[in-house]
Design a protein around this motif. Structure first.
Motif, mmCIF file in Angstrom:
data_model
loop_
_atom_site.group_PDB
_atom_site.id
_atom_site.type_symbol
_atom_site.label_atom_id
_atom_site.label_comp_id
_atom_site.label_asym_id
_atom_site.label_seq_id
_atom_site.Cartn_x
_atom_site.Cartn_y
_atom_site.Cartn_z
ATOM 1 N N PHE A 1 0.739 -1.304 0.028
ATOM 2 C CA PHE A 1 -0.113 -0.032 -0.125
ATOM 3 C C PHE A 1 0.848 1.286 -0.062
ATOM 4 N N GLY A 2 2.337 1.056 0.439
ATOM 5 C CA GLY A 2 3.010 2.160 0.353
ATOM 6 C C GLY A 2 3.112 2.510 -1.053
ATOM 7 N N VAL A 3 3.340 1.654 -1.932
ATOM 8 C CA VAL A 3 3.627 1.841 -3.259
ATOM 9 C C VAL A 3 2.165 2.256 -3.889
ATOM 10 N N VAL A 4 1.166 1.854 -3.278
ATOM 11 C CA VAL A 4 -0.133 2.337 -4.073
ATOM 12 C C VAL A 4 -0.108 3.814 -3.635
ATOM 13 N N SER A 5 0.122 4.150 -2.475
ATOM 14 C CA SER A 5 -0.160 5.412 -2.088
ATOM 15 C C SER A 5 0.856 6.327 -2.924
ATOM 16 N N TYR A 6 2.376 5.918 -3.139
ATOM 17 C CA TYR A 6 3.206 6.751 -3.905
ATOM 18 C C TYR A 6 2.821 7.022 -5.451
ATOM 19 N N VAL A 7 2.347 5.818 -5.972
ATOM 20 C CA VAL A 7 2.405 6.253 -7.540
ATOM 21 C C VAL A 7 0.831 6.323 -8.085
ATOM 22 N N ALA A 8 -0.194 5.562 -7.168
ATOM 23 C CA ALA A 8 -1.369 5.254 -7.847
ATOM 24 C C ALA A 8 -2.244 6.377 -8.022
ATOM 25 N N ASP A 9 -3.211 6.771 -8.951
ATOM 26 C CA ASP A 9 -3.970 7.448 -9.143
ATOM 27 C C ASP A 9 -5.250 7.020 -8.771
ATOM 28 N N ARG A 10 -5.653 5.794 -9.462
ATOM 29 C CA ARG A 10 -6.621 5.051 -9.056
ATOM 30 C C ARG A 10 -6.275 3.752 -8.753
ATOM 31 N N VAL A 11 -7.206 3.100 -7.823
ATOM 32 C CA VAL A 11 -6.831 1.838 -7.156
ATOM 33 C C VAL A 11 -8.203 0.784 -7.469
ATOM 34 N N ALA A 12 -7.830 -0.352 -7.765
ATOM 35 C CA ALA A 12 -9.055 -1.448 -7.872
ATOM 36 C C ALA A 12 -8.764 -2.464 -6.848
ATOM 37 N N VAL A 13 -9.468 -3.302 -6.270
ATOM 38 C CA VAL A 13 -9.244 -4.269 -5.417
ATOM 39 C C VAL A 13 -9.783 -5.305 -5.923
ATOM 40 N N MET A 14 -9.142 -6.392 -5.877
ATOM 41 C CA MET A 14 -9.521 -7.770 -6.618
ATOM 42 C C MET A 14 -9.748 -8.911 -5.340
ATOM 43 N N ARG A 15 -10.711 -9.597 -5.827
ATOM 44 C CA ARG A 15 -10.676 -10.929 -4.968
ATOM 45 C C ARG A 15 -11.467 -11.886 -5.333
ATOM 46 N N ASP A 16 -11.007 -13.005 -5.376
ATOM 47 C CA ASP A 16 -11.756 -14.074 -6.063
ATOM 48 C C ASP A 16 -12.182 -13.918 -7.661
ATOM 49 N N GLY A 17 -11.328 -13.442 -8.466
ATOM 50 C CA GLY A 17 -11.865 -13.274 -9.700
ATOM 51 C C GLY A 17 -12.516 -11.785 -9.988
ATOM 52 N N ARG A 18 -12.837 -11.144 -8.740
ATOM 53 C CA ARG A 18 -13.996 -10.151 -9.043
ATOM 54 C C ARG A 18 -13.172 -8.739 -8.467
ATOM 55 N N LEU A 19 -13.518 -7.983 -9.086
ATOM 56 C CA LEU A 19 -13.220 -6.482 -8.505
ATOM 57 C C LEU A 19 -14.392 -5.895 -7.337
ATOM 58 N N VAL A 20 -13.764 -6.051 -6.165
ATOM 59 C CA VAL A 20 -14.651 -5.669 -5.233
ATOM 60 C C VAL A 20 -14.799 -4.205 -5.038
ATOM 61 N N GLU A 21 -13.878 -3.341 -5.457
ATOM 62 C CA GLU A 21 -14.125 -1.996 -5.293
ATOM 63 C C GLU A 21 -13.158 -1.431 -6.262
ATOM 64 N N GLN A 22 -13.491 -0.222 -7.023
ATOM 65 C CA GLN A 22 -12.395 0.800 -7.427
ATOM 66 C C GLN A 22 -12.684 2.010 -7.263
ATOM 67 N N GLY A 23 -11.750 2.970 -7.438
ATOM 68 C CA GLY A 23 -11.964 4.304 -7.326
ATOM 69 C C GLY A 23 -10.671 5.242 -7.113
ATOM 70 N N ASP A 24 -10.840 6.422 -6.828
ATOM 71 C CA ASP A 24 -9.643 7.245 -6.710
ATOM 72 C C ASP A 24 -8.750 6.657 -5.443
ATOM 73 N N ARG A 25 -7.545 6.968 -5.516
ATOM 74 C CA ARG A 25 -6.522 6.372 -4.581
ATOM 75 C C ARG A 25 -7.085 6.803 -3.244
ATOM 76 N N GLU A 26 -7.356 8.213 -2.903
ATOM 77 C CA GLU A 26 -7.761 8.998 -1.808
ATOM 78 C C GLU A 26 -8.910 8.170 -0.976
ATOM 79 N N GLN A 27 -9.863 7.841 -2.095
ATOM 80 C CA GLN A 27 -11.225 7.257 -1.553
ATOM 81 C C GLN A 27 -10.782 5.878 -1.200
ATOM 82 N N VAL A 28 -10.104 5.101 -1.879
ATOM 83 C CA VAL A 28 -10.132 3.775 -1.663
ATOM 84 C C VAL A 28 -9.205 3.635 -0.365
#
Ligand SMILES: Nc1ncnc2c1ncn2[C@@H]1O[C@H](COP(=O)(O)OP(=O)(O)OP(=O)(O)O)[C@@H](O)[C@H]1O
Ligand SMILES: Nc1ncnc2c1ncn2[C@@H]1O[C@H](COP(=O)(O)OP(=O)(O)OP(=O)(O)O)[C@@H](O)[C@H]1O
Ligand SMILES: [Mg+2]
Ligand SMILES: [Mg+2]
Lengths: 501, 317, 613, 310
Positions: free
Chosen positions: C214-241
């Motif tokens: 998550f350090g990396v996510v914080s550092y570089v990502a604009d948007r983030v998606a979270v995946m679990r069991d083959g599905r995206l459970v959540e996606q959105g802007d970094r701050e929000q997620v």
């Protein structure tokens, strides 16, 4: 003979390519062996005498070669030869009694610098009784034997264990061992080169004393594989091959190749393992001859391109009698004889030992003998193993197959000596040994052939060997090869052969 | 062990191997029934006469003396003298050996080129038509007896089509390089077929396996493809087994072409050896075996060193 | 150019047997944007990434959905057509960089070749220069040596950097990086992320990064998606997620992130040293939306975690363990390891390279010894020496009084079960032709830890469960595992033997934080129950600080610093240590901004890095 | 053993996902995965062919129209399709079909036994040599060199002379010829695995020498071994024909494919197509079947292929 009839005017020149089925042995007149060797070397070396190679029926006449005339003393032990004049070896040196003497000493005189132990050992069979060789004068030479030796001139014309003439200058220069690399004699062709396994090249001897040979060069190629040799002839790469397979005769003739008919002076014969007690009983031996339909063998296995044989002397032999019969095909009789000897159906069982090359014959024999209730197993071996086994048989071995023969009556004694190698003890057959001795050492030229014939008869009656067949198609030639004669002996004369366009 | 040291060590090792081979050949020859003299003269000579000839050839000396003499002959007397051919052994063997090398070279070349090509096509089209078809081609070719198939080739190309000669190395009256090539084609192909299948199959499996590897993906992801990827990377990674098999093939052919030589009457060492065996010509057999053994050892050594050199993990030990 | 993935379904196999590993996910990556995909290990992240370039495993296929790149549909294209996009437009850093280079060629050769693929006209010298330049950019200092090395002669991090260089040097419009920095130390990681950001900023391309950090996510990502069991459970802007995760799983993940100082916060609160366990005030103070009821739920209805854990031992267990003065289990004295490089056939002169240089240290019974250092500093080599896998050039290693370095064959083998090794490169350390279950069972049976194969299987199932893998994994082959799954097999295999000493070479680098937390907790639990000792190599300083009692720092093969975990931030740390600390990427959780005062103070003293904006 | 149980980890549970959806990817039932080798058509075909020939061999006495040695030299070289002798007859007038059926008894069995033996010996030697020190490896590989260096015919003849010609000699000769090949091929494969990390891992997991060889490395080279060995089956039947041509092999009149080929080869140019071609074709079919089987088995050893659900 038909080739000659069809021939037009003979032409000179060209290269004759001959396909041999075996690698010839050393091209050394005193060490050579096998006919295939002699088919090459008799173009280079000559003997004092030669056989008439234009005679297709035999027995071949003995003709002058390096000797023009010869005579024997009344006691049959001393032979005097008049040597041909004006003959030179291939290097130009003279042929004379001196040269002959060196040849003789090479094989018989341990004091001679170039005495050759191995040649001596190989020639001992005929020269063992030689007591002296004498240069009478430049053109006359005398051989003295301890026993009468009337067969001598014919022996001199043979291929093996005999005294063909090499140029002494060569062994004096290269040593006895080096001779085979520089083979030189007086023959119609000169040695050019040899690659073992591949070819031997000869060229015409322009200085030849006899008729000028026709072709310029002769190339002998060694092609042991029967099918390849056949194919090479068919494709025109060869002009002449030996050892034609019966299966191929029709193919060849259909394509215009010549497959002359004739008989060599050899035969296929079956001999017994005398160390196997079963064969001590002459009835058993006779039964196996009665049980064998040689005519059928020749017809079926050899497609009719073989003649059944009933005498241990092969056709072409001076003592051959085509009329004699041993024990004719009679399976009933065979069974009865076996019965008498105590063998019911299936009681007699043994192995036939053969060289792979004769395997099909063995297979044929196997089914043939089954008919008289004899169980035969086959052991087919490579050549050396075969010889080793045949001449050092195992207990249950029964029969083995060989092919050999010669035009000289003395062949009988050789053949019989060979049987001794297979466990026959000559002492058990005093009549045979007696008859052979009598024939071999007679001093009476008129009685000689008859003596050999009766020796053959004793042998035949004792049933110590089963003569089988003799091949009648052995050589094949391209359609443009003229002048070839299959003489009634085991080699041929290529100096008379010419190539049509 | 350093590479050089390793090679040196292997070179040194050749000697004991040769020694063992020579002793074994010698013993097999002498301790088995049959001998060259009997082979030639048994039919017509009595046992005593044969014994006399044996004496003349020194065959009745104690075995160790014969062995020692032969070893000496190897170095000074051209391998001793053939008993049957009456000539120095190496004089007989050498030209034949060179002929065999010519045939071997042709066979290996054809085998390597065609085998690798077919293996590559098959591997690249794994389980598709091209795979099955091309493999069937080598499978058929390689599973036919040379003895048998060679003759069929002769029948077709020499007798029916008359494109190529039947046998030997040169036409009537000799011929140049072209003539030699013409004579080389059929035996070369026959020889090549002996090991082509193995090679093709190994190349094929190699390619299939390498294509699953991660590095393959890496390069594929960079847009590398087709031949450069197959040729360079896959090729390089399956090279060790390929080199190994080609090395084996060279070894095989040196004696294995015996049957090819027989069918096409190629005057090679195999034929000589067979003759020697048939005549039980001791010095010739022994000389031939030692020569062939030496060849094998050198080929194996070169192969091993090459294969090791091709493996980066083994190279820097 | 944008990547537009819609309703992507990827399956292994067909028909009834088909197993769906990516189950209808949609997302897009816009030009100039950095898109981070985080999620559970084995959830299908790598498969998703691989499907973009059509580089799925043979047995997998895109069952439906579409992947569009700048307007072109990629699904259904042939390999040849796809090749146009590969490299030039889309670059890819694979998850397992350790095996992703051709083992038969020197690195330089491979780099030059790839440069040639993109710029065929470039002469060889320039290619070489470009290669050197890019190696410099990814933080490889001795480029000439690396260029002349075979992949197996490089450290894990070095290989990973080479891979990054390969994927980036064509400056593709879309760079897909599958956990690109797992084997890198903090300093290099930051350097590389900066590099990637720079590339994106200057060329307007996009970055699709898969990461667990998550350090990396914080550092570089604009948007983030979270995946679990083959599905995206959540996606959105970094701050929000990061700050206000909507999905329970996302929250769980974020909560499991180890952070510098967590351990001490727990200690102060008298809580057991376990991840995911938070001091109540801290949890509340963080304003995390995860309320205690929610968490209790996850615990599986059991009583609240904290009291139970505390009650189990009565005292803060972590403290007890590290305070206990165990006798030395492993004593390494003056260990040196020299590699010979160059020589015949390499075109280079033969010379030797000191990978481990005169290192002496002890690991005590029951201790967790952390080893950190720059990538390539010799950590793995040292670990191999300590684990008796490589012969020492000089020096000695003593294990429980027995001189390992002098033992051979049977004697050494008898000791083997007592010290185990978890390899950095998990995939390569698994036998590709043996099912993973079998690989766990064999040593058990061999050492009599399981009386029968059946018992061994039962035991294997247990340990698989411990490392959070389903029993179904038992029959799989290594290539059928995701990166993190493979890594856990390595851990399970070693753990099953209950060794006295466990050498762990970056054991959690491929694990999502939640799984990582589970594994780390497991390790800590086991240590307490079984008095195990660990040699723990890692790059993630938060993890190191959390699990280790003492920490050693390697630099270029030399041990430059050894200290107690509490003293990580103490003055007098070596410059390397300080540099590593300084490069830690904090997680930008707006609500978590108010970290403990102490922690905050610390971060400040170590030159906090500006967070990407 | 009781030690490493589920840790007291409620804390651990805290980070676990909801019950039932443990991390670890898509759910599938473990049970159905075990060895679901999808046998491909080629392997099936291969097995059918091999089984058919084995059955023919086994039931030869019931199936073959004639005894294999029932000769009638008057009926020799009948062509293909002759009435009474569908496959024609050979030079002794024996029924070729019957001989082919009976010949399988010796040829297939001999080739299978010999190839199996040489594969076993060769692969073992190679594995040992591949993972031994220079000394042992050197000893093994130099011994193999001795075998290699020995020309086949001489070795075969030596066996024949010592044992008397026959089946045993063929088997031994094949083993003698094939073993060094198998050894060198496998040795090269094995060496590629030396120094791999999974081997290192096995060492660290306490695997002993043999265990590393047979349980770790063998599965990785088994595919190659099988491919090589199955390739040998056909080649060795063919090779046995060469031995027969030297008179070393199975003794006449027993039927044996190798001998039949070598006999056929004696009349190819002479134009006796039937006797020349049929045995070769039979061996070819069998060899192909073994090849296909080998390729199929290789896939079985390759987990990438084994699970390919396609
Ligand atoms: N060749 C294969 N055959 C069968 N299943 C596979 C194969 N490769 C991957 N899988 C499965 O597909 C699922 C997704 O794998 P993937 O590699 O995408 O996971 P991931 O999200 O990248 O995990 P990690 O973070 O651990 O790398 C995993 O459960 C994995 O076990
Ligand atoms: N077999 C080898 N041959 C030559 N050099 C090697 C070998 N193994 C490692 N090295 C070198 O030794 C050094 C230390 O490598 P090591 O793998 O121990 O690093 P590391 O600290 O584990 O790095 P990372 O964190 O990147 O994994 C590196 O420079 C590497 O290139
Ligand atoms: Mg992944
Ligand atoms: Mg490392």
């Amino acid at each position: 003979e038909d080739t000659q009839a069809a021939a037009g005017e003979p032409q000179y020149g060209g290269d004759l390519v001959v396909g041999l089925y075996l690698e010839p042995l050393a091209l050394d007149p005193h060490r050579q062996g096998y006919w295939e060797t002699y088919r090459v070397s008799n173009n280079i070396f000559e003997g004092l005498t030669r056989e008439d190679t234009t005679d297709t029926t035999g027995p071949t006449e003995i003709q002058p070669a390096l000797a023009t005339d010869w005579s024997v003393s009344d006691d049959g032990t001393t032979w005097t030869f008049d040597l041909r004049d004006g003959v030179t070896f291939h290097d130009g040196s003279d042929w004379n009694a001196e040269a002959l003497d060196k040849n003789v000493r090479r094989i018989s005189d341990p004091t001679y610098e170039f005495y050759d132990e191995s040649s001596a050992a190989k020639l001992k069979q005929w020269f063992g009784t030689l007591t002296s060789g004498t240069v009478v004068d430049d053109d006359t030479y005398q051989f003295a034997f301890s026993k009468p030796f009337l067969g001598f001139p014919r022996i001199l014309a043979q291929s093996m264990a005999t005294l063909t003439i090499g140029n002494p200058a060569v062994w004096e220069q290269y040593g006895n061992d080096g001779f085979a690399d520089h083979p030189e004699g007086t023959g119609p062709y000169k040695f050019v080169s040899r690659t073992v396994g591949d070819r031997i090249e000869l060229e015409k001897n322009e200085e030849y004393w006899g008729d000028e040979p026709y072709v310029d060069t002769i190339t002998f190629r060694i092609i042991p594989n029967n099918q390849t040799r056949l194919a090479s002839l068919l494709s025109g790469e060869l002009d002449l091959i030996s050892y034609v397979q019966p299966e191929d005769v029709e193919t060849l003739e259909a394509q215009g190749f010549q497959v002359p008919e004739g008989t060599g002076s050899s035969l296929l014969y079956i001999s017994y393992n005398f160390t196997n007690p079963a064969f001590e009983d002459v009835r058993v031996r006779q039964a196996l001859i009665h049980g064998l339909d040689r005519q059928k063998l020749a017809d079926e296995l050899y497609n009719g391109y073989a003649e059944p044989q009933y005498s241990f002397q092969p056709p072409g032999n001076e003592a051959y009698d085509p009329e004699v019969r041993d024990f004719e095909y009679d399976p009933e009789k065979a069974i009865a004889l076996l019965e008498e000897a105590g063998y019911g159906e299936g009681d007699l069982a043994f192995t036939i030992v053969v060289d792979v090359a004769n395997q099909n014959t063995a297979e044929w024999l196997q089914s043939q003998y089954k008919e008289i209730g004899v169980d035969v197993e086959i052991v087919s071996l490579d050549r050396t193993s075969y010889i080793a086994r045949a001449y050092g048989p195992e207990e249950n071995d029964g029969l083995s197959l060989d092919e050999y023969g010669g035009t000289y009556a003395e062949w009988l004694s050789q053949g019989f000596a060979g049987l001794a190698g297979k466990g026959l003890d000559p002492a058990d057959f005093p009549e045979i040994t007696g008859a052979i001795d009598a024939a071999a050492s007679t001093a009476d030229p008129d009685a000689r052939i008859d003596l050999w014939k009766s020796a053959e008869e004793t042998l035949r009656n004792e049933a110590v060997v089963i003569p089988t067949v003799n091949l009648t198609r052995y050589y094949a030639l391209g359609s443009n090869v003229e002048g070839f004669v299959w003489p009634a002996t085991n080699w041929y004369d290529l100096s008379k052969v010419w190539l049509a366009d | 062990m350093g590479t050089l040291k390793h090679i040196g060590w292997r070179l040194v090792n050749i000697l004991p191997v040769l020694l063992i081979v020579s002793v074994l050949t010698f013993l097999i020859g002498r301790l088995t029934p049959g001998d060259p003299i009997q082979g030639q003269y048994a039919r017509t000579f009595s046992p005593e006469q044969i014994e006399g000839i044996r004496d003349a050839y020194g065959l009745n000396l104690p075995l160790w003396q014969q062995y020692v003499k032969w070893i000496g002959d190897l170095f000074v007397a051209g391998g001793g003298r053939s008993i049957v051919q009456e000539a120095p052994v190496f004089d007989i063997l050498w030209p034949n050996f060179l002929n065999t090398l010519v045939l071997t070279a042709a066979g290996v070349l054809i085998c390597a080129v065609v085998g690798i090509a077919i293996g590559t096509v098959a591997g690249a089209h794994h389980r598709r038509f091209a795979d099955r078809f091309s493999m069937l081609f080598v499978q058929v070719g390689s599973n036919l007896s040379v003895y048998w198939f060679g003759l069929i080739l002769i029948w077709i190309f020499a007798l029916q089509l008359k494109w190529l000669p039947v046998s030997g190395m040169q036409s009537r009256g000799g011929g140049g390089f072209g003539d030699l090539l013409a004579h080389l084609i059929l035996p070369g192909i026959s020889a090549a077929l002996i090991s082509m299948l193995v090679l093709a199959r190994f190349v094929r499996i190699g390619i299939v396996q390498e294509k699953q590897s991660d590095y393959y993906k890496t390069f594929a992801s960079q847009g590398a493809g087709g031949l450069s990827l197959l040729g360079k990377h896959v090729g390089r990674n399956i090279l060790p087994p390929v080199v190994n098999i080609i090395g084996l093939e060279i070894g095989t052919l040196i004696t294995g072409v015996l049957f090819v030589e027989s069918v096409f009457n190629w005057p090679g060492i195999g034929t000589q050896l067979l003759n020697a065996v048939n005549g039980k010509d001791y010095p010739l057999i022994q000389g031939g075996v030692v020569l062939i053994a030496l060849c094998y050892l050198v080929v194996n050594l070169v192969t091993d060193v090459a294969v090791d050199a091709l493996n980066p993990r083994l190279r820097r030990r | 150019m944008t990547l537009q993935v819609s309703d992507l379904v990827v399956e292994f196999g067909t028909g009834d047997d088909a197993v769906r590993v990516v189950d209808g996910i949609s997302f897009s990556v816009a030009a100039g944007e950095t898109f981070a995909l985080v999620g559970e290990s084995g959830s299908g992240k790598s498969i998703t990434a691989a499907s973009v370039l059509g580089l799925l495993p043979d047995s997998a296929r895109v069952a439906s959905g579409s992947i569009r790149l700048g307007g072109s549909e990629l699904v259904g294209l042939s390999a040849r057509e796809l090749r146009r996009f590969r490299g030039s437009q889309v670059g890819m850093v694979f998850q397992n960089p350790l095996a992703s280079l051709d083992p038969s060629f020197e690195v330089g050769n491979q780099l030059r070749e790839i440069i040639g693929l993109h710029e065929p006209d470039l002469p060889r010298v320039s290619r070489e220069a470009l290669a050197v330049e890019w190696l410099g950019r990814v933080g490889i200092k001795d480029a000439p040596r690396v260029l002349g090395s075979y992949p197996h002669e490089l450290s894990g991090g070095m290989r990973q950097r080479v891979m990054i260089a390969i994927a980036s040097l064509s400056q593709p419009a879309l760079l897909i990086a599958d956990e690109p920095t797992t084997a890198l130390d903090a300093v290099i990681q930051k350097q590389i992320l900066d590099l990637l950001r720079n590339v994106i900023r200057t060329t307007g391309s996009s970055l699709f990064i898969i990461t667990h950090d998550f350090g990396v996510v914080s550092y570089v990502a604009d948007r983030v998606a979270v995946m679990r069991d083959g599905r995206l459970v959540e996606q959105g802007d970094r701050e929000q997620v990061l700050a206000a995760p909507q999905d329970a799983y996302t929250r769980e993940l974020i909560e499991a992130v180890p952070e510098i100082g967590t351990r001490f916060a727990l200690e102060r609160a008298g809580l057991p040293r376990r991840l995911g366990v938070r001091a109540p005030d801290w949890a509340v103070g963080s304003g995390s939306p995860v309320d205690s009821a929610d968490r209790a739920d996850q615990v599986g209805g059991a009583a609240p975690a904290v009291p139970v854990a505390g009650a189990a031992s009565g005292v803060p267990r972590g403290e007890a363990a590290s305070a206990r003065p165990g006798e030395p289990l492993v004593v390494v004295e003056r260990a040196r390891k020299e590699f010979v490089v160059g020589g015949i056939g390499t075109g280079e002169s033969r010379r030797s390279f000191l990978a481990v240089d005169d290192v002496s240290l002890e690991i005590r019974r029951g201790e967790v010894f952390g080893l950190i250092g720059e990538s390539g500093s010799g950590k793995s080599t040292f670990a191999r020496l300590a684990g008796g896998l490589l012969p020492l050039t000089s020096g000695t290693v003593t294990f429980d009084g027995q001189p390992l370095s002098a033992l051979k064959g049977r004697g050494l083998r008898a000791l083997r079960p007592r010290f185990q090794y978890v390899f950095q490169d998990a995939t390569s350390s698994l036998n590709p032709r043996v099912s993973v279950g079998e690989q766990i069972v064999r040593p058990l049976v061999r050492f009599g830890k399981a009386p029968s194969v059946r018992a061994g299987r039962a035991r294997a199932a247990e340990v698989l469960d411990l490392v959070q893998l389903p029993t179904g994994t038992f029959d799989r082959f290594p290539h059928e595992l995701s990166g993190g799954q493979g890594q856990r097999i390595g851990i399970a295999r070693a753990l099953a033997l209950e060794p006295d000493l466990l050498i762990l070479d970056e054991p959690t680098s491929a694990l999502d934080v939640s799984t990582q937390a589970a594994i780390l907790n497991l390790l800590l639990d086991l240590r307490e129950q079984l008095d195990l000792s660990y040699l723990f190599i890692g790059h993630n300083l938060a993890v190191i600080e959390f699990v280790c009692d003492r920490i050693g720092v390697l630099e270029a093969g030399r041990l430059v610093d050894v200290f107690d975990a509490h003293e990580l931030f103490a003055p007098g740390r070596s410059p390397v240590t300080r540099a590593l600390l300084g490069a830690i990427l904090p997680i930008e959780r707006s609500a978590v901004g108010a970290v403990d005062g102490e922690l905050e103070g610390l971060t400040e003293t170590t030159e906090p890095q500006p967070v990407a904006g | 053993m009781a030690l490493l149980q589920k840790p007291s980890g409620e804390a651990l549970a805290a980070v676990r996902g909801p019950a039932g959806s443990r991390a670890g990817g898509p759910r599938r039932s473990g049970a159905r995965r075990r060895s679901r080798a999808r046998v491909n058509a080629q392997v099936v075909l291969a097995l059918v062919i091999i089984a058919a020939f084995l059955a023919l061999a086994l039931f030869a006495p019931l199936i073959a129209p004639y005894a294999p040695d029932a000769a009638d030299a008057g009926q020799k070289y009948l062509p293909f399709g002759s009435s009474g002798h569908v496959f024609g007859t050979d030079e002794q007038g024996r029924d070729i079909l019957s001989r082919l059926i009976w010949g399988g008894r010796t040829s297939m069995v001999v080739a299978l036994i010999a190839v199996a033996a040489s594969t076993l010996v060769g692969a073992t030697l190679a594995l040992v040599a591949g993972f031994s020190g220079d000394r042992v490896a050197g000893l093994i590989m130099r011994t193999i060199d001795v075998m290699f260096a020995f020309p086949v015919i001489i070795a075969a003849l030596a066996f024949a002379i010592i044992l008397g010609p026959g089946l045993t000699v063929v088997v031994l000769a094949i083993v003698f010829v094939a073993t060094p090949y198998v050894t060198r091929v496998v040795f090269a494969e094995v060496k590629r695995h030396r120094g791999r990390e999974y081997v290192e891992a096995a060492v660290s997991l306490g695997a002993g020498f043999w265990s590393i060889l047979f349980r770790e490395v063998l599965p990785n080279v088994a595919g190659q071994i099988v491919v090589y060995a199955t390739g040998l089956v056909g080649a060795m039947i063919v090779f046995s024909s060469s031995i027969s041509a030297l008179g070393i092999g199975v003794q006449p009149p027993e039927a044996d494919w190798g001998r039949m080929i070598s006999e056929g080869a004696k009349v190819i140019i002479s134009g006796n197509v039937t006797v020349a071609l049929l045995p070769g074709l039979v061996v070819l079919v069998v060899a192909l079947a073994f090849n296909w089987l080998g390729d199929g088995l290789n896939d079985v050893f390759d987990p990438h292929k084994r699970r390919s659900r396609s």
